[in-house]
Design an enzyme around this catalytic site. Structure first.
Site, PDB file in Angstrom:
ATOM      1  N   GLY A 151      20.250 -29.494  -2.984  1.00  0.00           N
ATOM      2  CA  GLY A 151      20.768 -28.278  -3.115  1.00  0.00           C
ATOM      3  C   GLY A 151      22.408 -28.017  -2.273  1.00  0.00           C
ATOM      4  CD  GLN A 152      25.583 -31.582   1.348  1.00  0.00           C
ATOM      5  OE1 GLN A 152      24.801 -32.725   1.325  1.00  0.00           O
ATOM      6  NE2 GLN A 152      26.594 -31.697   2.235  1.00  0.00           N
ATOM      7  CG  ASP A 163      27.249 -18.245   3.384  1.00  0.00           C
ATOM      8  OD1 ASP A 163      27.609 -17.852   2.209  1.00  0.00           O
ATOM      9  OD2 ASP A 163      26.403 -19.203   3.331  1.00  0.00           O
ATOM     10  CG  HIS A 199      27.129 -26.648   5.167  1.00  0.00           C
ATOM     11  ND1 HIS A 199      27.284 -27.650   4.416  1.00  0.00           N
ATOM     12  CD2 HIS A 199      26.436 -25.739   4.600  1.00  0.00           C
ATOM     13  CE1 HIS A 199      26.824 -27.307   3.370  1.00  0.00           C
ATOM     14  NE2 HIS A 199      26.193 -26.107   3.339  1.00  0.00           N
TER      15      HIS A 199
END
Length: 116
Positions: free
Chosen positions: A96-97, A34, A103
């Site tokens: 909260g995407q 990330d 993913h």
């Protein structure tokens, strides 16, 4: 397999148009670090197939979801995480995407989300 979304950043990573620090890749899945980690080890596991959200999966995706989840402990072990890890799939705006390509976050190391 669904076609890629030309506006999706993760589809662009799958296509090699945007670089990523990959930790795993096969014909169905890609895992990479990330760019804004929440933990000392924070990787994303994505299907190469464009699926917008977890709410968009059906029974035909069962094996794919199982492979995603099964990959998590292998990656954490490979990356040196020994004290446990967390998996998170944010779904939709209230979940909260931020990137609308399914993913799974896999985070290990000291727990920055724990209340101090």
């Amino acid at each position: 397999m669904s076609s890629a979304d030309p506006n999706c950043i993760f589809c662009k990573i799958v296509a090699g148009q945007i670089p990523a620090k990959k930790v795993f890749e096969d014909d169905q899945l890609l895992a990479f670090h990330d760019i804004a980690p929440w933990a000392p080890v924070h990787v994303l596991v994505i299907p190469k197939q464009h699926i917008a959200t977890l709410a968009d999966v059906g029974p035909e995706h069962d094996a794919l979801l199982g492979r995603m989840l099964g990959l998590a402990p292998q990656l954490m072990k490979q990356l040196g995480v020994t004290g446990g890890f967390r998996t998170v799939i944010n779904t939709g705006p209230d979940g909260g995407q931020e990137v609308y390509h399914l993913h799974m976050h896999v985070m290990g190391g000291p727990r920055p989300w724990a209340k101090g």
